[in-house]
Design an enzyme around this catalytic site. Structure first.
Site, PDB file in Angstrom:
ATOM      1  N   LYS A   1       0.564  -1.354  -0.233  1.00  0.00           N
ATOM      2  CA  LYS A   1      -0.198   0.086  -0.171  1.00  0.00           C
ATOM      3  C   LYS A   1       0.511   1.384  -0.064  1.00  0.00           C
ATOM      4  O   LYS A   1       0.630   2.171  -0.666  1.00  0.00           O
ATOM      5  CB  LYS A   1      -0.694   0.275   1.178  1.00  0.00           C
ATOM      6  CG  LYS A   1      -1.272  -0.891   0.852  1.00  0.00           C
ATOM      7  CD  LYS A   1      -3.070  -0.883   2.082  1.00  0.00           C
ATOM      8  CE  LYS A   1      -4.345  -2.573   1.722  1.00  0.00           C
ATOM      9  NZ  LYS A   1      -4.003  -3.685   1.955  1.00  0.00           N
TER      10      LYS A   1
HETATM   11  C1  LIG Z   1      -3.961  -4.762   1.502  1.00  0.00           C
HETATM   12  C2  LIG Z   1      -3.814  -5.640   1.008  1.00  0.00           C
HETATM   13  C3  LIG Z   1      -4.035  -7.096  -0.366  1.00  0.00           C
HETATM   14  C4  LIG Z   1      -5.571  -6.880  -0.273  1.00  0.00           C
HETATM   15  O1  LIG Z   1      -5.368  -6.058  -1.748  1.00  0.00           O
HETATM   16  P1  LIG Z   1      -6.064  -5.640  -2.289  1.00  0.00           P
HETATM   17  O2  LIG Z   1      -6.085  -4.135  -2.866  1.00  0.00           O
HETATM   18  O3  LIG Z   1      -7.563  -4.836  -1.024  1.00  0.00           O
HETATM   19  O4  LIG Z   1      -7.259  -6.680  -3.259  1.00  0.00           O
HETATM   20  C5  LIG Z   1      -3.050  -7.998  -0.085  1.00  0.00           C
HETATM   21  N1  LIG Z   1      -1.530  -8.331   0.841  1.00  0.00           N
HETATM   22  C6  LIG Z   1      -1.907  -7.609   1.912  1.00  0.00           C
HETATM   23  C7  LIG Z   1      -0.221  -7.324   1.940  1.00  0.00           C
HETATM   24  C8  LIG Z   1      -2.290  -5.968   1.972  1.00  0.00           C
HETATM   25  O5  LIG Z   1      -1.879  -5.419   2.432  1.00  0.00           O
END
Ligand SMILES: *Cc1c(COP(=O)(O)O)cnc(C)c1O
Length: 465
Positions: free
Chosen positions: A114
């Site tokens: 993120k």
């Molecule tokens: C947020 C997250 C996901 C999921 O990603 P999306 O974009 O919501 O599909 C997968 N793995 C980790 C470690 C995350 O923080």
């Protein structure tokens, strides 16, 4: 470039408007009116044979933001954004078996993918607010990773406050400490006596309260924000160029809200050749069931070892629906209303068949997740986090053509989920140097009851509005 709503009932808007908003007024999500097209040969011509990540990001992002800032400003923001990453190549790729590759998206400040988008969004917000001399309050709910990534992206910025609600006692210790040890005057952590849904409902109620949301100039950075998807498109191009020179490749993505993998589809719509997108789900398999049956039906959320994928409603899926239904906003609206009212929606058999040309999926439970962490460690010496392990297992289920490389997105650093990694391998992964005193840092957060009035009063007091 203008932006349209996936529900077709809102007027097109500019990037500046989309950036601070999130949701369109008709309840839809924003997408560009058209997808700019890139060709690998042209990119190499303008960037040289081995472009840097930020140079590539500049080329890819530019057409989307053209009327909000100039090219030098964009380059400057990109340089600042990715200077906070601990790996020189920003997103390194590694071969783990014959045709499986890992793309490490976790070298940002909070150790999850993120950061790649939110660090840029923080700088874009700051840039825009300076220009308009506005001040905003970002309010969000988190079950873990989003909160810390958003806080790191917005800390110490003059034109914004950030308030993050998390469920008291229900996040992991690393996740909580990454939020509550940030020592910055504009960061406000609130532990709500309730669960994640309570936190989310409080945020939604504050958004609906016009008087309150206007009083604090409320904004959001959740995963439906277009700018996050846009920033993520870059690493699909980047990793594909690294691994194959942008020829035949599949991507496998551990998915929850569907923002990450939809960005991959966005890269494909801008011209990146992709053979297949493999959607990896944990036991919360709403997406896997959809790609197998054409029916999306939400069930109750079950906690797993990969908590950032413990989701039954994948908000960004609406963007894919819009594209596969030939951008028919009316149909998207009808289907989503049905999903809202009846808890399920379905596409017809021919749509599903067409989808399955590019999309595959798999479900991976906790036992298999632990087995995969152990197996990867044994075979390669790499420690992978449980989300990444779900992705690798799903890639192995869908590896019918060993001549085509599969890039598995590694979405979190193993030290972010040390318990699962320890259970599987007997090894406790170490936090990287910038976080190695995390367990000693002083925490600061307020515990509040699950009460809208209490939370509103807290925010009004703390943000000086
Ligand atoms: C947020 C997250 C996901 C999921 O990603 P999306 O974009 O919501 O599909 C997968 N793995 C980790 C470690 C995350 O923080």
């Amino acid at each position: 470039m203008r932006y349209l709503s996936t529900r077709g009932q809102a007027p097109p808007v500019t990037f500046s408007e989309v950036l601070l908003k999130g949701l369109a007024p008709d309840g839809g999500l924003y997408l560009p009116t058209h997808w700019p097209k890139y060709e690998i040969a042209d990119l190499k011509k303008s960037l040289g044979a081995q472009p840097t990540y930020t140079a590539l990001a500049g080329e890819i992002i530019w057409p989307f933001v053209e009327d909000a800032l100039n090219r030098d400003e964009l380059n400057d923001l990109l340089e600042k954004t990715y200077a906070s990453f601990a790996s020189e190549s920003i997103i390194p790729t590694k071969r783990i078996t014959e045709n499986l590759w890992l793309a490490e998206l976790f070298h940002g400040p909070t150790l999850a993918f993120k950061d790649v988008a939110l660090q840029l969004v923080g700088h874009l917000f700051d840039h825009q607010l300076r220009k308009s001399s506005e001040r905003i309050t970002i309010v969000g709910a988190t079950s873990g990773d989003t909160g810390s990534a958003a806080i790191e992206a917005c800390r110490d910025r003059e034109a914004m406050d950030i308030v993050i609600l998390h469920p008291h006692g229900k996040t992991s210790e690393v996740q909580r400490r990454q939020m509550t040890t940030v020592d910055s005057l504009n960061v406000h952590n609130v532990a709500i006596e309730g669960n994640f849904d309570d936190c989310q409902n409080l945020v939604k109620a504050m958004f609906r309260d016009d008087e309150f949301s206007q009083a604090i100039n409320m904004s959001a950075v959740n995963s439906i924000n277009w700018a996050r998807v846009m920033a993520q498109i870059v690493y699909y191009w980047w990793t594909s160029i690294e691994v194959t020179g942008a020829s035949k490749v599949k991507f496998c993505v551990p998915s929850g809200n569907f923002g990450n993998i939809f960005a991959g589809y966005g890269a494909h719509l801008t011209g990146l050749p992709v053979e297949k997108f493999i959607v990896a789900s944990n036991s919360n398999d709403v997406l896997d069931r959809f790609f197998k049956t054409g029916e999306m039906e939400a069930r109750t959320v079950a906690p797993t070892l990969s908590p950032s994928m413990d989701i039954q409603i994948s908000s960004n899926f609406e963007r894919l629906l819009f594209e596969i239904l030939d951008r028919d906003g009316q149909r998207v609206q009808t289907l989503l209303e049905q999903f809202h009212n009846e808890g399920s929606l379905a596409v017809d058999a021919s749509t599903l068949q067409e989808l399955n040309i590019k999309w595959a999926s798999s479900r991976v439970n906790d036992d298999e997740t632990l087995e995969m962490i152990a197996a990867i460690y044994k075979e390669t010496g790499e420690l992978v986090d449980p989300h990444t392990a779900v992705g690798i297992a799903a890639a192995k289920h869908n590896n019918e053509d060993p001549d085509i490389p599969i890039i598995c997105l590694a979405t979190a650093h193993p030290s972010k989920f040390p318990e699962a990694v320890h259970t599987a391998t007997g090894i406790k992964p170490e936090l990287p140097p910038h976080l190695d005193d995390l367990y000693e840092r002083k925490e600061d957060y307020s515990v509040l009851p699950n009460s809208l009035e209490d939370v509103k009063e807290f925010i009004l007091n703390r943000t000086g509005n």
